[in-house]
Design a protein around this motif. Structure first.
Motif, PDB file in Angstrom:
ATOM      1  N   PRO A  82      27.335  50.845  35.255  1.00 49.71           N
ATOM      2  CA  PRO A  82      28.232  50.129  34.347  1.00 49.71           C
ATOM      3  C   PRO A  82      29.298  49.306  35.059  1.00 49.71           C
ATOM      4  O   PRO A  82      30.013  48.540  34.413  1.00 49.71           O
ATOM      5  CB  PRO A  82      28.874  51.252  33.529  1.00 49.71           C
ATOM      6  N   LEU A  83      29.411  49.436  36.384  1.00 48.11           N
ATOM      7  CA  LEU A  83      30.422  48.689  37.133  1.00 48.11           C
ATOM      8  C   LEU A  83      29.861  47.443  37.796  1.00 48.11           C
ATOM      9  O   LEU A  83      30.597  46.717  38.466  1.00 48.11           O
ATOM     10  CB  LEU A  83      31.047  49.590  38.214  1.00 48.11           C
ATOM     11  N   ALA A  84      28.556  47.183  37.649  1.00 42.34           N
ATOM     12  CA  ALA A  84      27.936  46.060  38.352  1.00 42.34           C
ATOM     13  C   ALA A  84      28.491  44.733  37.859  1.00 42.34           C
ATOM     14  O   ALA A  84      28.549  44.462  36.668  1.00 42.34           O
ATOM     15  CB  ALA A  84      26.425  46.105  38.145  1.00 42.34           C
ATOM     16  N   ASP A  85      28.904  43.893  38.813  1.00 41.20           N
ATOM     17  CA  ASP A  85      29.484  42.597  38.487  1.00 41.20           C
ATOM     18  C   ASP A  85      29.361  41.695  39.720  1.00 41.20           C
ATOM     19  O   ASP A  85      29.463  42.194  40.848  1.00 41.20           O
ATOM     20  CB  ASP A  85      30.963  42.765  38.109  1.00 41.20           C
ATOM     21  N   PRO A  86      29.131  40.387  39.549  1.00 43.85           N
ATOM     22  CA  PRO A  86      29.001  39.503  40.719  1.00 43.85           C
ATOM     23  C   PRO A  86      30.193  39.581  41.673  1.00 43.85           C
ATOM     24  O   PRO A  86      30.029  39.538  42.882  1.00 43.85           O
ATOM     25  CB  PRO A  86      28.890  38.110  40.091  1.00 43.85           C
ATOM     26  N   GLY A  87      31.393  39.721  41.109  1.00 45.02           N
ATOM     27  CA  GLY A  87      32.568  39.801  41.965  1.00 45.02           C
ATOM     28  C   GLY A  87      32.632  41.085  42.760  1.00 45.02           C
ATOM     29  O   GLY A  87      33.256  41.139  43.827  1.00 45.02           O
ATOM     30  N   LEU A  88      31.963  42.134  42.268  1.00 43.65           N
ATOM     31  CA  LEU A  88      31.982  43.425  42.951  1.00 43.65           C
ATOM     32  C   LEU A  88      30.798  43.608  43.883  1.00 43.65           C
ATOM     33  O   LEU A  88      30.783  44.536  44.686  1.00 43.65           O
ATOM     34  CB  LEU A  88      31.983  44.562  41.926  1.00 43.65           C
ATOM     35  N   LEU A  89      29.812  42.730  43.793  1.00 36.86           N
ATOM     36  CA  LEU A  89      28.592  42.891  44.580  1.00 36.86           C
ATOM     37  C   LEU A  89      28.503  41.921  45.746  1.00 36.86           C
ATOM     38  O   LEU A  89      27.419  41.684  46.278  1.00 36.86           O
ATOM     39  CB  LEU A  89      27.364  42.734  43.679  1.00 36.86           C
ATOM     40  N   LEU A 257      30.709  41.624  33.764  1.00 34.42           N
ATOM     41  CA  LEU A 257      31.056  42.992  33.385  1.00 34.42           C
ATOM     42  C   LEU A 257      31.468  43.074  31.922  1.00 34.42           C
ATOM     43  O   LEU A 257      30.996  43.932  31.164  1.00 34.42           O
ATOM     44  CB  LEU A 257      32.184  43.488  34.285  1.00 34.42           C
ATOM     45  N   LEU A 258      32.349  42.172  31.500  1.00 29.79           N
ATOM     46  CA  LEU A 258      32.820  42.168  30.117  1.00 29.79           C
ATOM     47  C   LEU A 258      31.679  41.901  29.137  1.00 29.79           C
ATOM     48  O   LEU A 258      31.557  42.568  28.108  1.00 29.79           O
ATOM     49  CB  LEU A 258      33.914  41.109  29.946  1.00 29.79           C
ATOM     50  N   VAL A 259      30.837  40.925  29.473  1.00 28.10           N
ATOM     51  CA  VAL A 259      29.739  40.563  28.577  1.00 28.10           C
ATOM     52  C   VAL A 259      28.748  41.714  28.453  1.00 28.10           C
ATOM     53  O   VAL A 259      28.295  42.041  27.342  1.00 28.10           O
ATOM     54  CB  VAL A 259      29.034  39.293  29.074  1.00 28.10           C
ATOM     55  N   ALA A 260      28.401  42.348  29.563  1.00 20.38           N
ATOM     56  CA  ALA A 260      27.427  43.437  29.522  1.00 20.38           C
ATOM     57  C   ALA A 260      27.901  44.564  28.615  1.00 20.38           C
ATOM     58  O   ALA A 260      27.115  45.111  27.824  1.00 20.38           O
ATOM     59  CB  ALA A 260      27.179  43.960  30.936  1.00 20.38           C
TER      60      ALA A 260
END
Length: 327
Positions: A82-89, A257-260
C-alpha cells in the motif's frame, strides 16, 4: 455499473477543472472568454493566454496525472504494497540524475532536449529498485519501498554534489525539480505519448492476470496465468508510465499513492475495473493540485509538486503508523 458512474462523475469534475485551469492565473479570465477562446481562433489577449500559456500546461498535467494514476494502481497490485509510489521507488531520483547529467555534462538546456535523459534515468532507477527488491528473499511488504528509499538517497546525493559545485546546472535543474507545469514545453508530452500509450496497453493486458494473482500464485497457474510473465508486463508498464510522467512534469510525489487508495476504496481491488477510474482520477487530482497552487498564492503560484506532497504526506504517515500498529 458503479465504476462507469464514477468514471463519468470524475470526468465531469475534470472538465470543470480544465475550465478553471484555463481561467485561473495572474490574469483571471471569465469562463465565457475561456470557452470562446478555446473553440475559436481568437488572436486577442485571451486567445494568446488560453492557447499558448494555459492549454499546454493543462494538457501536460492531465497527461502526467493519468500516467501516475494508472501506475499507482498497478504498483499496489503488483507489489501488494500500500506504500508503493513513484516518488518512493526511486523513479523521481533517477529522472533527476538524468536531467543533471544532461545539463552538466552534455550542455542540454531545454526540456525537449533532456527529456530523454530523464526518461532513461527514471526507467533505470525503477529497474534497479525492482531487481534489488526481488533479490531480497524476505516476504517484506515494505521491502520495495526500502530499496527505493536507499536508491533515492544515493542518487540524490550525486545530484546534490553536481548541483552544488556547478551554479549554472543548479539554476537550470531547479525549474524541473520543483514539479511544476509552468513553462513546460507541450512538445515534451507529445514526444512521450507513445511510451505512455504503450504503458497503458500493457496495463490493460496484464490487468486480468494481476486480478487472478490476488487469489494466489498456485490458483493463478491453474487458471493458465504465468505469474512471471504477468509481473514482467506489469513492471514494464509501471516503468513506462512513471518515466513518461516524471520526465514531462518533474517529480510529483504521492499522486499514484493517493489515486490507488481512492480508487480501491471506491470500486474495490480489481485492477481491470480500476484502471479507467484511476486514469481520470489521477488527471483530475494533478490538475486540481496545479489549479490550487495558482489560487492560494496569487499573483504568484505554489508548484503542483508541492501541493501534491502537502496532500499526500499525511496519508503516507497514516499508512505507516497503521502498519506499525498492526500485530
Amino acid at each position: 455499473m458503479r465504476a462507469l458512474v464514477l468514471v463519468l462523475s470524475v470526468g465531469g469534475i475534470l472538465a470543470l477543472l480544465i475550465v478553471a485551469s484555463l481561467a485561473v492565473g495572474s490574469r483571471a479570465l471569465a469562463p465565457g472568454d475561456v470557452l470562446s477562446a478555446l473553440f475559436t481562433d481568437r488572436r486577442d489577449a485571451a486567445g494568446v493566454i488560453v492557447h499558448e500559456l494555459r492549454l499546454p500546461r493543462t494538457l501536460t498535467a492531465i497527461f502526467a496525472g493519468a500516467c501516475l494514476g494508472v501506475a499507482g494502481v498497478l504498483m499496489r497490485a503488483a507489489t501488494r504494497n500500500p506504500l508503493a509510489d513513484p516518488g518512493l521507488l526511486g523513479v523521481n531520483a533517477g529522472a533527476a540524475l538524468g536531467v543533471v547529467v544532461a545539463i552538466a555534462f552534455f550542455g542540454v538546456a531545454t526540456a525537449s532536449g533532456y527529456v530523454w535523459f530523464a526518461f532513461a534515468g527514471a526507467a533505470g532507477a525503477s529497474l534497479l529498485v525492482h531487481a534489488a527488491a526481488r533479490g531480497d528473499r524476505r516476504d517484506d511488504a515494505i521491502g520495495l519501498v526500502l530499496a527505493g528509499v536507499a536508491l533515492s538517497a544515493c542518487l540524490g546525493a550525486v545530484v546534490r554534489i553536481v548541483t552544488l559545485v556547478d551554479d549554472d546546472t543548479f539554476e537550470s535543474f531547479r525549474f524541473w525539480a520543483v514539479g511544476s507545469f509552468e513553462r513546460r514545453d507541450p512538445d515534451v508530452a507529445a514526444q512521450l505519448l507513445p511510451f505512455a500509450v504503450a504503458g497503458v496497453v500493457l496495463a490493460l493486458l496484464v490487468s486480468r492476470g494481476l486480478d487472478q494473482l490476488q487469489l494466489g500464485s498456485d490458483l493463478a497457474r491453474s487458471l493458465g496465468v504465468s505469474p512471471a510473465l504477468i509481473m514482467l508486463g506489469a513492471g514494464a508498464a509501471i516503468t513506462l508510465l512513471c518515466a513518461a510522467a516524471t520526465s514531462a512534469a518533474g517529480p510529483l510525489a504521492f499522486i499514484g499513492l493517493l489515486v490507488a487508495h481512492a480508487v480501491r476504496g471506491a470500486v474495490g481491488g480489481s485492477v481491470r475495473v480500476s484502471l479507467p477510474l484511476a486514469a481520470v482520477t489521477g488527471a483530475a487530482l494533478t490538475l486540481a493540485s496545479d489549479v490550487l497552487g495558482r489560487v492560494i498564492a496569487l499573483p504568484g503560484e505554489v508548484e503542483a509538486g508541492i501541493v501534491a506532497a502537502f496532500l499526500g504526506a499525511p496519508l503516507l504517515l497514516w499508512l505507516i503508523l497503521r502498519k506499525t500498529k498492526t500485530p
